[in-house]
Design an enzyme around this catalytic site. Sequence first.
Site, short mmCIF file in Angstrom:
data_model
loop_
_atom_site.label_atom_id
_atom_site.label_comp_id
_atom_site.label_asym_id
_atom_site.label_seq_id
_atom_site.Cartn_x
_atom_site.Cartn_y
_atom_site.Cartn_z
N LYS A 76 7.12 -0.64 -9.19
CA LYS A 76 6.74 -0.07 -7.90
C LYS A 76 7.75 -0.56 -6.86
O LYS A 76 8.18 -1.73 -6.91
CB LYS A 76 5.32 -0.55 -7.54
N SER A 155 -1.98 3.61 -3.51
CA SER A 155 -0.60 3.79 -3.11
C SER A 155 0.40 3.75 -4.26
O SER A 155 1.54 4.16 -4.07
CB SER A 155 -0.22 2.70 -2.09
N SER A 179 -5.24 0.42 -4.90
CA SER A 179 -3.99 1.12 -5.17
C SER A 179 -3.49 1.08 -6.60
O SER A 179 -2.52 1.76 -6.92
CB SER A 179 -2.88 0.57 -4.26
N1 GLN Z 1 -5.99 3.08 0.14
C1 GLN Z 1 -6.10 1.77 0.69
C2 GLN Z 1 -5.32 1.70 1.98
O1 GLN Z 1 -4.80 2.69 2.37
C3 GLN Z 1 -5.63 0.75 -0.29
C4 GLN Z 1 -4.16 0.62 -0.40
C5 GLN Z 1 -3.73 -0.44 -1.39
O2 GLN Z 1 -4.49 -0.91 -2.24
N2 GLN Z 1 -2.48 -0.85 -1.24
O3 GLN Z 1 -5.21 0.69 2.60
#
Ligand code: GLN
Length: 485
Positions: A76, A155, A179
């Site tokens: 990532k 994400s 995410s």
């Molecule tokens: N969807 C969540 C956010 O937008 C979690 C994102 C994540 O786990 N990095 O913060």
Amino acid sequence: MHNKSVAELSRDLESGKISSVELTREFLDRVKAEDQQYNSFITVTEDQAMADAKAADEQRAAGNATAWTGVPFAHKDLFCTKGVATTAGSKMLADFVPPYDATVTANFRDAGAVSLGKTNMDEFAMGSSNETSFFGAVTNPWGLSSGDKRVPGGSSGGSAAAIAARLVPAATATDTGGSIRLPAAFCGITGLKPTYGRVSRYGIIAFASSLDQGGTMARTAEDNALMLNVMAGFDPKDSTSVDRAVPDYTATLNEPLKGLRVGLPKEYFSDQLSPAMEQQVRNAVKEYEKLGATVKEVSLPHAKLAIAAYYVIAPAEASANLSRFDGVRYGYRCENPQDLHDLYTRTRGEGFGDEVKRRILVGTYALSAGYFDAYYLKAQKVRRLIQQDFINAFKEVDVLMSPVSPSPAFVQGANTSDPVTMYLEDIFTIAVNLAGVPAMSVPAGFVDGLPVGLQIIGNYFDEARLLNAAHQFQQVTDWHQKLPQ
Ligand code: GLN
């Protein structure tokens, strides 16, 4: 070769059936031929990968190979990679080339794994659909035959899409509020968010430091175990890393599940969950009963407060972490600043996207004098209650099972106009991060031809049990083997 798991590829490399140079070439060719439709990679490091593959073959020939020597994978783009651009999906870091490796990056390098490059993600890991990336949205390999382009979840959407499309067998990811689990569920692959403190955060670009956790993504639970073997462990460079022995996560995969106590949190089988999704999750739980598990209902009474608490705590920490991007020390700098104030405001105004700005505004507000007690302190108290819910539940059961998301992957653009609708995608995942416990998403069926994830939540440092439970499920089901259509 590209349909094989890490475990299978590792065996083929060991037996000499294939070389890492051939394998790496095959995966790189697939990325070149196929990734235009998915946009799952931000950077492909072809020359470096081929050189690493050659070195891996030599290392294997010399007789000092690990399970990972010569196996292709991807990172990532939140993990710092020495000499390779690390963008966090942002214009702010579009040209940032770190002078050092994240601990996780170094671990994979030491194990001899071959990185093909860096995968796409929501900007600074803020999002649930991979639509906030400066480098463009990622398309889910599933559902394309219906004519609609669907989100891969976020994400870590690039990592999940690349694995589902067989462009890599495994990829690193991070999970601050879902995410890893949401994209794993949406793309029909297997992902694990470890216990907070199990995997070093050193060199992972910070979003919300008390929640951020690096983790694993692959098609099988066994491959997740192989990844965690490389990633887990104490790191003096991360002050919240935990000094605790790391088991061999593959050693217990075949333990029988007889007597496993499964809890179903009643709050996670609520009105928000579509009936078709609920049916798939309940069918998966039935498989566990066949494998010898006992099932009972449990309660996480404060779970309903998780989204509200998270969307105070995470933006508050993000607003502090992102203050370092000021045009002076890192990343993007605006053209011709008139004075220092102009440098700060235009650099940040031009370098960050809308969702990141929204989080910084909310976070700064929640931390400001006069509002700190009402918002930030209150959210921290709620967080403690949520943690206690999990501690209480694990006095009665070994694991919790639930859906990962209320519905399957949605069409691109469907949730972009209303941030709150987007935030609600994480309704079943976020409490886990606030408590710091580990959790997995395991492929468990389909709704309208789209993958459904089963969430398995464990007690602190119980990753081996989660991987064992997921692996046993994958011995009697084949949801994780299906090809996207
Ligand atoms: N969807 C969540 C956010 O937008 C979690 C994102 C994540 O786990 N990095 O913060």
